[in-house]
Design a protein around this motif. Structure first.
Motif, mmCIF file in Angstrom:
data_model
loop_
_atom_site.group_PDB
_atom_site.id
_atom_site.type_symbol
_atom_site.label_atom_id
_atom_site.label_comp_id
_atom_site.label_asym_id
_atom_site.label_seq_id
_atom_site.Cartn_x
_atom_site.Cartn_y
_atom_site.Cartn_z
ATOM 1 N N PRO A 110 0.801 -1.236 0.000
ATOM 2 C CA PRO A 110 0.000 0.000 0.000
ATOM 3 C C PRO A 110 0.835 1.288 0.000
ATOM 4 N N ASP A 111 1.957 1.312 0.717
ATOM 5 C CA ASP A 111 2.781 2.531 0.742
ATOM 6 C C ASP A 111 3.398 2.843 -0.609
ATOM 7 N N ASN A 112 3.402 1.871 -1.517
ATOM 8 C CA ASN A 112 3.918 2.098 -2.870
ATOM 9 C C ASN A 112 2.806 2.297 -3.896
ATOM 10 N N PHE A 113 1.568 2.389 -3.440
ATOM 11 C CA PHE A 113 0.471 2.654 -4.372
ATOM 12 C C PHE A 113 0.766 3.950 -5.142
ATOM 13 N N PRO A 114 0.399 4.013 -6.409
ATOM 14 C CA PRO A 114 0.673 5.213 -7.197
ATOM 15 C C PRO A 114 0.047 6.480 -6.625
ATOM 16 N N THR A 115 -1.087 6.345 -5.948
ATOM 17 C CA THR A 115 -1.708 7.511 -5.318
ATOM 18 C C THR A 115 -0.775 8.129 -4.280
ATOM 19 N N ILE A 116 -0.155 7.287 -3.475
ATOM 20 C CA ILE A 116 0.732 7.763 -2.400
ATOM 21 C C ILE A 116 2.012 8.357 -3.001
ATOM 22 N N ARG A 117 2.584 7.668 -3.963
ATOM 23 C CA ARG A 117 3.841 8.150 -4.538
ATOM 24 C C ARG A 117 3.657 9.455 -5.319
ATOM 25 N N LEU A 118 2.550 9.594 -6.015
ATOM 26 C CA LEU A 118 2.314 10.853 -6.743
ATOM 27 C C LEU A 118 2.081 12.003 -5.769
ATOM 28 N N SER A 119 1.388 11.731 -4.676
ATOM 29 C CA SER A 119 1.174 12.765 -3.665
ATOM 30 C C SER A 119 2.504 13.191 -3.043
ATOM 31 N N GLN A 120 3.381 12.243 -2.765
ATOM 32 C CA GLN A 120 4.701 12.567 -2.210
ATOM 33 C C GLN A 120 5.546 13.355 -3.205
ATOM 34 N N LEU A 121 5.432 13.006 -4.488
ATOM 35 C CA LEU A 121 6.171 13.753 -5.513
ATOM 36 C C LEU A 121 5.680 15.195 -5.566
ATOM 37 N N ALA A 122 4.378 15.381 -5.463
ATOM 38 C CA ALA A 122 3.814 16.736 -5.438
ATOM 39 C C ALA A 122 4.308 17.496 -4.207
ATOM 40 N N ALA A 123 4.354 16.829 -3.060
ATOM 41 C CA ALA A 123 4.820 17.467 -1.827
ATOM 42 C C ALA A 123 6.291 17.866 -1.937
ATOM 43 N N LEU A 124 7.069 17.041 -2.620
ATOM 44 C CA LEU A 124 8.495 17.331 -2.802
ATOM 45 C C LEU A 124 8.683 18.622 -3.592
ATOM 46 N N TYR A 125 7.886 18.791 -4.656
ATOM 47 C CA TYR A 125 8.031 19.997 -5.479
ATOM 48 C C TYR A 125 7.354 21.213 -4.854
ATOM 49 N N LYS A 126 6.482 20.973 -3.910
ATOM 50 C CA LYS A 126 5.964 22.095 -3.112
ATOM 51 C C LYS A 126 7.048 22.584 -2.143
#
Length: 423
Positions: free
Chosen positions: A268-284
């Motif tokens: 679950p921690d590697n679900f695409p929903t989670i990873r895309l949200s983390q990528l967005a947070a990184l660029y924020k």
């Protein structure tokens, strides 16, 4: 017997060099074996050889049998006109140039020791996993470490090919290149290609402009990847959908087809929903991430750069409309280690190469701070006595297995060559 073994024998003079004679009984003295370039044409260029009383300068061609000269059509190829010596394992026919002059032939098997032949036979005999699995742990440490360093950089050069390809595609925008690479690696093996397609389809100028609001980046990433294509009652889903339609209208983004994202077989921690949200947070969090990554010198600093978590909604969700127990989903250190291996180090290497800078020692030192990878290949090497102390070791061993062991390229490998020497 393979022709590359004869290349090895000739290149390193692993045969009795005194009292050499051609098939026509002319004495042969090797001044220079020539340069092996691995290109089309003769095998060794610019050799210098005395045959009889005549000194020759030219090229050397090597075959298992003399008749291979005709099998390969060299008799009518002008590229072979400057061949001064034909080195073979077995002589079965005389060979001639286009002008009908005979080429001197040296039969190598008459001058190779039984020990080298036995070592070669042992090395090339089929094994269960790698040819040298019984001997690899006994290789001289200096030879082994130097070889690992060389093939580590071979692996980096291969990885940097994607960097340079993207750099050309993105008009030399290093930030845009980094964004694509990070997206690919955030998707891991399962969704990496789809994430890569998403990142390539978004002009990085838009990421810069919308990076001040995480939800806008999420809307872009989720929308382009197809995660917002359905209808749901979820309020957060609806909000992202509205933002996405607004953004694609604002920036006139065309509809692109993205390979469907996969959830199956992923933790679950590697679900695409989670990873895309983390990528967005990184660029924020970082408006100039490329500069920070190029300048980073310690793994501790990298962990700080990537210390982000998914947005609040994803603390109690893994998918839309499906609530789960609350958990702050941060980017783990083990995941950041993968980013270091597959994005940061290749990017630093390519950037330095583009600028004509030499940072090899810095990269090695950096890699030695990263924990060794854990997978079946590294476990197998360990079972043969090859222990990995860092990601530097594991990356080099992965290159060794893929590009040398799997290809049975022992004669291109320092380990194989060392074993051929015998005691």
């Amino acid at each position: 017997m393979k022709e590359e073994f004869l290349h090895y024998l000739w290149k390193f003079k692993k045969f009795e060099t005194l009292n050499l004679k051609t098939t026509q009984n002319e004495p042969v003295t090797i001044i220079k074996t020539g340069d092996y370039l691995g290109l089309s044409g003769p095998d060794f260029f610019n050799a210098q050889i005395i045959i009889g009383k005549q000194k020759w300068a030219g090229n050397v061609e090597i075959h298992l049998k003399s008749s291979d000269w005709y099998v390969h059509g060299h008799e009518s190829d002008i590229a072979y006109e400057n061949v001064i010596l034909h080195v073979v394992w077995e002589h079965d026919t005389a060979i001639f140039r286009v002008d009908n002059t005979e080429i001197s032939v040296l039969v190598l098997k008459d001058y190779v020791s039984l020990e080298i032949l036995n070592n070669y036979e042992h090395l090339t005999k089929p094994k269960s996993w790698i040819p040298c699995e019984r001997e690899i742990a006994r290789i001289d440490e200096f030879v082994f470490k130097n070889w690992l360093e060389r093939i580590f950089f071979e692996r980096l050069e291969r990885k940097s090919e994607l960097v340079f390809s993207l750099l050309k595609e993105k008009n030399q925008d290093w930030e845009a290149v980094l964004f694509c690479l990070l997206a690919k690696n955030f998707g891991l093996n399962i969704n990496g290609d789809s994430f890569f397609q998403v990142a390539k389809s978004i002009p990085f100028s838009i990421v810069r402009k919308e990076g001040f609001e995480t939800e806008n980046l999420e809307a872009l990433f989720f929308g382009i990847s197809g995660l917002l294509d359905t209808e749901k009652e979820d309020v957060y889903f609806t909000d992202l959908q509205i933002r996405y339609f607004y953004l694609i209208s604002k920036y006139q983004l065309p509809k692109v087809y993205i390979d469907p994202l996969q959830f199956f077989k992923l933790r679950p921690d590697n679900f695409p929903t989670i990873r895309l949200s983390q990528l967005a947070a990184l660029y924020k969090k970082h408006q100039n991430l490329f500069t920070a990554i190029i300048e980073v010198k310690s793994i501790k600093k990298v962990y700080e750069l990537f210390a982000v978590s998914s947005t609040l909604y994803w603390q109690n969700h893994y998918q839309f409309d499906k609530e789960s127990p609350k958990k702050v989903k941060t980017v783990s250190k083990s995941f950041i280690d993968l980013i270091i291996l597959n994005t940061i180090i290749p990017l630093q290497f390519a950037y330095a190469e583009k600028r004509g800078e030499f940072i090899s020692e810095d990269l090695i030192d950096f890699m030695k701070e990263v924990a060794p990878e854990k997978n079946s290949i590294i476990d197998k090497f360990e079972s043969f006595g090859v222990v990995s102390n860092s990601a530097f070791d594991t990356q080099a061993l992965l290159q060794l297995k893929k590009e040398y062991c799997n290809q049975n390229a022992c004669l291109k490998c320092a380990i194989g060559i060392e074993l051929l020497k015998g005691n």
